[in-house]
Every structure is written in structure tokens, then in C-alpha cells.
Design an enzyme around this catalytic site. Structure first.
Site, mmCIF file in Angstrom:
data_model
loop_
_atom_site.group_PDB
_atom_site.id
_atom_site.type_symbol
_atom_site.label_atom_id
_atom_site.label_comp_id
_atom_site.label_asym_id
_atom_site.label_seq_id
_atom_site.Cartn_x
_atom_site.Cartn_y
_atom_site.Cartn_z
ATOM 1 N N SER B 144 0.715 -1.100 -0.073
ATOM 2 C CA SER B 144 -0.014 -0.023 -0.018
ATOM 3 C C SER B 144 0.720 1.175 0.107
ATOM 4 O O SER B 144 1.555 1.530 -0.939
ATOM 5 C CB SER B 144 -0.988 0.022 1.326
ATOM 6 O OG SER B 144 -2.035 0.852 1.072
ATOM 7 N N ASP B 221 -10.162 -5.535 -3.131
ATOM 8 C CA ASP B 221 -9.534 -4.635 -2.342
ATOM 9 C C ASP B 221 -10.212 -3.274 -2.391
ATOM 10 O O ASP B 221 -10.616 -2.647 -3.356
ATOM 11 C CB ASP B 221 -8.027 -4.343 -3.050
ATOM 12 C CG ASP B 221 -7.076 -3.320 -2.134
ATOM 13 O OD1 ASP B 221 -7.775 -2.528 -1.469
ATOM 14 O OD2 ASP B 221 -6.001 -3.472 -2.190
ATOM 15 N N HIS B 254 -7.038 -6.122 0.931
ATOM 16 C CA HIS B 254 -6.046 -5.485 1.243
ATOM 17 C C HIS B 254 -5.143 -5.824 2.472
ATOM 18 O O HIS B 254 -4.350 -5.191 2.834
ATOM 19 C CB HIS B 254 -6.437 -3.821 1.524
ATOM 20 C CG HIS B 254 -5.501 -3.053 1.220
ATOM 21 N ND1 HIS B 254 -5.117 -2.415 0.082
ATOM 22 C CD2 HIS B 254 -5.076 -2.080 2.153
ATOM 23 C CE1 HIS B 254 -4.067 -1.444 0.223
ATOM 24 N NE2 HIS B 254 -4.108 -1.320 1.500
#
Lengths: 276, 276
Positions: B144, B221, B254
Site C-alpha cells: 500500500s 481490495d 487489502h
């Protein structure tokens, strides 16, 4: 048995899931996590966590998912106590009350109505596995207080569990401070009631298993000498010829880093007996 | 470089360790974790974590230890921002300030004296790896915000890093809310300074790598569409023939469950180039 799926996360070839349900046994909402491989699931391993843990610790830290991803076996990780209550003394210390159910059926006022973790695991979680997950065979394992729970449940309920293993278990709770504090808080008569919840006393009094009990214990475990007392269990098993494989592991401590390191051995132990 | 070992845990055939040190670059005490296999260590992988994380998340949740246990490669996981300060707005939101350093060198008042995570990673962590761990070759990866950091650092500092990979990276921060908020808070002139910290803009402006960039991205995600913008990076790489292997993964989200699932592929990618 109605279980409510709260969250799921794709993990390797399966899903890590988090559930809640209204427990008949504890009279509270209870939480558990699972890892469910995509394959047709036939067997389950129950994981019992230690003091201060909840249903999250093992499933996020131990690295179990890749070990079960290609198998026919799920794992279920219940919380370590009822939650959402406000009993006397329940939230005052890390080693009693919330997060510290000790896998027994309490008999003291207040606690006896909710802290029935022995029945919660051996009756209600087992029923959930059979009714909601269509499970045939069940093994059990745990860490520290949860290692105690796995040993005690598997020695008392021989037929229910195919195999048992433990990391750093409290093997003789009637003889260590953690166990004595818990038993005196949860049990009206610790001396007469405690024997049912002490693995060393159970083995001594004739409870045994035909399969080998697998235990791993770190030698740098800060709780080994005062709380875990592994040698007492070794001696008890030796006396009655209970098959035991207890590995002392140099340099390893009481943490999830230790659990993760030897989890592959433990999972293989259970899979080999579950699929026998 | 003086680094202070704070904790160590035996893990597989190595140690998980936690360190602190006084950072020249940030002017604060900084923390990082490592996994150091017992073998003679020659290479390192730098792991950069995402928003809200610190040096603990990856090393406790991703299951990296068994993947490096038998290799000559350590991993180092720095914290995601300076700590212990009280700058204006530093602790008000999860996506700016503490836990959200964004791997850039800040130029706004206050932040410019401490939030220099680009130099912290590319200069100070690299120096620590060379001086304190005797490392020869270094690869970089992240998740991320940390995936953004890994891409940006490896595109700007080509020679420093042998290989690069990312999970769910923010690939075009000048075009997404997380990046725009961070860049406008950390950079005096986001429009002129931002290009150096945007992987898509870097590739478009001629920064490239001869090795293949490996990315895994979950299709479930929740941040994909608004924050991560993977397609922009695919198009930019395609235009300039930058070798990119971007795997979209059905059902994955995620979380660290996603990272753990594809971490073996990423570690193999780095090991094959580090040991070439």
C-alpha cells in the site's frame, strides 16, 4: 446452531473467517475464527489460545493458513472467555476473568452462570463443528493456558478428540500460581474440583490416551520454571506409560514466534492421525 | 551506526529482532524489526509497511520467517514515520503524520525537520544494513503506502536496489485522495515536488528498471478503485516497455492475509535476483 459470519479474508487456497454466535453454554455472544480450505472439509482442529488472547491472535500470527491450504482440515479458534459481562473481579487482572477462562466450568457465584469454557469447547464448539461445518473427526491443540485446556479436554473426553498437542502448556495448574489463582476464583472447592482440570493429576489418576501426546516447550520460556512445570507431566506420563513426545527447544521463548516455528510439526501430527 | 537490540525471539532457524537507534536523518529515535537467519547473511530485503503500521505488523503477521530461514537473506522492517513528536496536525488522522510518512522528504515547516522518510530509507537504513549487518545487495518491497515507497525508491535509486516488488501499492499518489492529502501536507509545492514521489509519473518521465517489477493486487481490495489506481501504472509501464508483472488476484483484499498468501512468490522473486 446459528453462527454469524462477520468477516472473511481470502487466504492461500481458502478463507480466514470470523464468526459470532449466541452461546447457550455461556449465556453470552461468543466469537471464534476459522481457516477453511477450499477442499471438501472433513476434519477440524480446535486451537485454544492462552492468557490475554482472543479469537484473533493465533489466526493472524501463527502462519497456519499455508499449512492447511491444501488439506481437508479446517481450524477453529474460539475466544478465551465470555465477554461483555461485569462480574466481580472479572476485569482486574490479566490472569483471571476476561481473557482467562481456563477451560473449566466455574462453580463460584456469578462465574458459574457464564464461565463454563469446558462445556463451551467440548459441547458447543463440537456441536457447531458437526452441525454447521459437517465435521467428522476433531483434534485439539493450544498454547499455555490453551495447552492446559487441550490436554485436560483430551484426557477427559478421549473419544471426542482424535489427537492432542500443546505448546508451552500449564501441565499442573494446581501446583502453580496461575492455576491456583484461577482455580480458587472459579471453583467453590478447588481441592476436590481441581483434579478434573489438571493434566498431571488426570494422568496420575488413570486418564490416558492411546495416541502420543505431542508437546513443544521452549527452554528460554520465562514461565517454564514457575508456571509450566513440564517435568511433572513427563514423570506422570512415564509412570503410567502414557506415550508422550515432549521436545525441549533451545533458545525458544513463550511467544507466537515459537509457536509458528514448530506449528508445521504439530499440524502434521494431527493430519496424520485425522487421516489415518 | 549504533543500533540497540531491544528484544529477540528465536524463530525457525534464526531470530526475529527488534531494534531502536537515534536517527540522524529524522532527529528522533527510530525503530525497526528484522528477521535474521542463522546462515551467513549476505543480502537484505527492505520491507516498507502501509498506513497506520509500525515496525511490528509485517514481522508478526506475514509469515516471512520460514521463507528466509534457510537462506542468506535477512529482512528489515522500518517504522512508517518518526515518533514522539508533536507537530501541528501530526496525530489527527490515520493517513497523515504519525504512521503515515509516505516515504518522501517533507518540505513544509515543522515536518521538513523530521519527516524525511525517503532519506531515512535510502541513506540511513541502507547505511545500517552495510555497516551493522555487512550486507552486500539490497532489494525492496512494501504494501500500500509502503508499496508506493518501494516503487518510488527503486525507480529513483536504481543502482541501490537489486529488485523491487509491491502488494496493493499506491502507484499514482498525485491522482488519489491519500496521496493528494499527504503531498499537500508534506510538500511546499506539491505540483513541482510531487513527481519525484509518484511511481506512474516517474516511469512516464523516463525512470525505469532493467529487472521486472512484481506487483500483486487483490480484486476485492476496497481501495483499488479510488486510491490504488493500478491501471495507470500498467499503462505507463506499457508505453515505455518497462517490464512489469502485475497479478490481479480474485477474491483477495487489502489485508495481511493477502500479503501472506503471495509472499512466497515475492520472496522467491527477490532471492532469485539477489543470488544471481
Amino acid at each position: 446452531m446459528i453462527v454469524n459470519l462477520k468477516k472473511k479474508h481470502r487466504s492461500f487456497k481458502g478463507f480466514t473467517k470470523f464468526y459470532s454466535h449466541n452461546s447457550v453454554v455461556t449465556g453470552t455472544e461468543m466469537n471464534f475464527s476459522t481457516y477453511e480450505p477450499d477442499n471438501k472439509i472433513e476434519n477440524a482442529i480446535i486451537w485454544l489460545s492462552g492468557l490475554t488472547c482472543n479469537e484473533e491472535n493465533f489466526i493472524t500470527k501463527a502462519g497456519v493458513q499455508p499449512l492447511l491450504s491444501d488439506t481437508n482440515t479446517m481450524i477453529i479458534c474460539p475466544d478465551t472467555s465470555p465477554r461483555g459481562l461485569n462480574l466481580e473481579g472479572e476485569h482486574e487482572s490479566y490472569d483471571f476473568g476476561s481473557g482467562a477462562g481456563f477451560y473449566l466450568n466455574a462453580t463460584t457465584p456469578g462465574y458459574k452462570d457464564h464461565y463454563k469454557m469446558y462445556d463451551y469447547i467440548s459441547v458447543e464448539i463440537v456441536q457447531i463443528l458437526k452441525a454447521s461445518f459437517n465435521i467428522k473427526k476433531i483434534s485439539i491443540m493450544g498454547h499455555s493456558m490453551g495447552g492446559h485446556g487441550a490436554l485436560v479436554l483430551s484426557l477427559n473426553e478421549k473419544e471426542l478428540f482424535t489427537s492432542v498437542s500443546a505448546f508451552s502448556p500449564i501441565v499442573n495448574p494446581t501446583k502453580c500460581p496461575w492455576g491456583q489463582k484461577a482455580f480458587s476464583g472459579y471453583l467453590e472447592n478447588p481441592e476436590t474440583e481441581g483434579g478434573r482440570y489438571d493434566a498431571t493429576l488426570l494422568v496420575k489418576s488413570g486418564h490416558n490416551r492411546s495416541d502420543t501426546i505431542l508437546i513443544d516447550q521452549g527452554l528460554d520460556d520465562e514461565f517454564l520454571e514457575k508456571e509450566l512445570l513440564s517435568d511433572n507431566f513427563i514423570q506422570a506420563c512415564d509412570k503410567v506409560d502414557q506415550s508422550l513426545k515432549l521436545n525441549f527447544r533451545k533458545d525458544f521463548d513463550h511467544s507466537y514466534y515459537f509457536i509458528a516455528s514448530f506449528l508445521p510439526d504439530h499440524i502434521n501430527h494431527h493430519l496424520s492421525l485425522l487421516n489415518k
